[in-house]
Design a protein around this motif. Structure first.
Motif, PDB file in Angstrom:
ATOM      1  N   ARG A 190      -0.033   1.406  -8.261  1.00  0.00           N
ATOM      2  CA  ARG A 190      -1.198   0.507  -8.283  1.00  0.00           C
ATOM      3  C   ARG A 190      -1.475   0.033  -6.854  1.00  0.00           C
ATOM      4  O   ARG A 190      -0.858  -0.905  -6.368  1.00  0.00           O
ATOM      5  N   HIS A 191      -2.394   0.707  -6.205  1.00  0.00           N
ATOM      6  CA  HIS A 191      -2.774   0.352  -4.840  1.00  0.00           C
ATOM      7  C   HIS A 191      -3.644  -0.899  -4.889  1.00  0.00           C
ATOM      8  O   HIS A 191      -4.540  -0.998  -5.735  1.00  0.00           O
ATOM      9  N   PRO A 192      -3.418  -1.875  -3.986  1.00  0.00           N
ATOM     10  CA  PRO A 192      -4.175  -3.129  -4.067  1.00  0.00           C
ATOM     11  C   PRO A 192      -5.678  -2.977  -3.838  1.00  0.00           C
ATOM     12  O   PRO A 192      -6.451  -3.803  -4.327  1.00  0.00           O
ATOM     13  N   ALA A 193      -6.108  -1.943  -3.136  1.00  0.00           N
ATOM     14  CA  ALA A 193      -7.542  -1.751  -2.886  1.00  0.00           C
ATOM     15  C   ALA A 193      -8.114  -0.548  -3.628  1.00  0.00           C
ATOM     16  O   ALA A 193      -9.269  -0.573  -4.030  1.00  0.00           O
ATOM     17  N   LEU A 194      -7.312   0.476  -3.823  1.00  0.00           N
ATOM     18  CA  LEU A 194      -7.803   1.725  -4.406  1.00  0.00           C
ATOM     19  C   LEU A 194      -7.569   1.846  -5.908  1.00  0.00           C
ATOM     20  O   LEU A 194      -8.086   2.757  -6.528  1.00  0.00           O
ATOM     21  N   GLY A 195      -6.772   0.941  -6.454  1.00  0.00           N
ATOM     22  CA  GLY A 195      -6.433   1.041  -7.871  1.00  0.00           C
ATOM     23  C   GLY A 195      -5.363   2.102  -8.089  1.00  0.00           C
ATOM     24  O   GLY A 195      -4.575   2.388  -7.190  1.00  0.00           O
ATOM     25  N   PRO A 196      -5.326   2.713  -9.274  1.00  0.00           N
ATOM     26  CA  PRO A 196      -4.278   3.701  -9.563  1.00  0.00           C
ATOM     27  C   PRO A 196      -4.373   4.931  -8.643  1.00  0.00           C
ATOM     28  O   PRO A 196      -5.441   5.522  -8.476  1.00  0.00           O
ATOM     29  N   VAL A 197      -3.252   5.249  -8.034  1.00  0.00           N
ATOM     30  CA  VAL A 197      -3.149   6.369  -7.099  1.00  0.00           C
ATOM     31  C   VAL A 197      -1.963   7.228  -7.538  1.00  0.00           C
ATOM     32  O   VAL A 197      -0.960   6.705  -8.012  1.00  0.00           O
ATOM     33  N   GLY A 204      -1.671   8.348 -11.295  1.00  0.00           N
ATOM     34  CA  GLY A 204      -1.796   6.910 -11.477  1.00  0.00           C
ATOM     35  C   GLY A 204      -0.495   6.132 -11.426  1.00  0.00           C
ATOM     36  O   GLY A 204      -0.434   5.007 -11.913  1.00  0.00           O
ATOM     37  N   GLU A 248       0.790  -1.233   0.000  1.00  0.00           N
ATOM     38  CA  GLU A 248       0.000   0.000   0.000  1.00  0.00           C
ATOM     39  C   GLU A 248       0.821   1.281   0.000  1.00  0.00           C
ATOM     40  O   GLU A 248       0.279   2.344  -0.282  1.00  0.00           O
ATOM     41  N   SER A 299      -2.236   8.247  -1.264  1.00  0.00           N
ATOM     42  CA  SER A 299      -3.233   7.698  -0.342  1.00  0.00           C
ATOM     43  C   SER A 299      -2.650   7.400   1.040  1.00  0.00           C
ATOM     44  O   SER A 299      -3.399   7.090   1.972  1.00  0.00           O
TER      45      SER A 299
END
Length: 160
Positions: free
Chosen positions: A144-151, A141, A26, A120
């Protein structure tokens, strides 16, 4: 809180801190499946000086300090920090951050820059902002956050 250079004998205690952070995927752009050996090789890389924060003999956090770039960029420091889950919210990260700024000055760096702060990661962004870091760049982007997607990833900088 005592903060001091890490010893190679403390590798297992440091691994117990860094592996859960890496596995969570994360906050660091590292392979969550990397081996303990690879994680420790990254953390103790030859270009880094590693420190630990401890309390009552227990290691609660660790950070590394290095030059952000080689050659013409070697006057700007870079660092990475990880705190044990049991120590979060107790000021360990803030203590390590302040210590790292002092260490960076002592080693002749004139600024510190973080190249990839995951946006995030609100606690980190809040801490760096409180310590005088400015967001000087945003990469949409990039993570690649495992829960939020592209951050987005932030580039944060502060003169010393």
């Amino acid at each position: 809180m005592p903060i001091r250079p890490a010893s190679p004998a403390e590798a297992s205690a440091i691994a117990a801190i860094i592996l859960p952070v890496i596995r969570a995927g994360e906050t660091y752009a590292l392979d969550p499946a990397m081996s303990e050996e690879a994680a420790l090789a990254y953390w103790f890389g030859g270009d880094k000086t590693v420190f630990v924060a401890e309390e009552d003999g227990a290691i609660l956090g660790t950070y590394y300090l290095r030059a952000n770039q080689a050659g013409g960029g070697d006057h700007v420091a870079n660092a990475g920090y990880m705190t044990a889950p049991v120590a979060r919210g107790k000021g360990v990260a803030r203590a390590m951050a302040r210590h790292s700024l002092d260490q960076a000055r002592a080693h002749g760096f004139t600024a510190m820059q973080f190249n990839f702060v995951v946006a995030s990661n609100a606690a980190a962004v809040h801490l760096w902002t409180a310590l005088g870091f400015a967001t000087v760049g945003r990469v949409p982007g990039a993570f690649r956050h495992p829960a939020l997607g592209p951050v987005e990833a932030l580039v944060m900088h502060r003169p010393l």
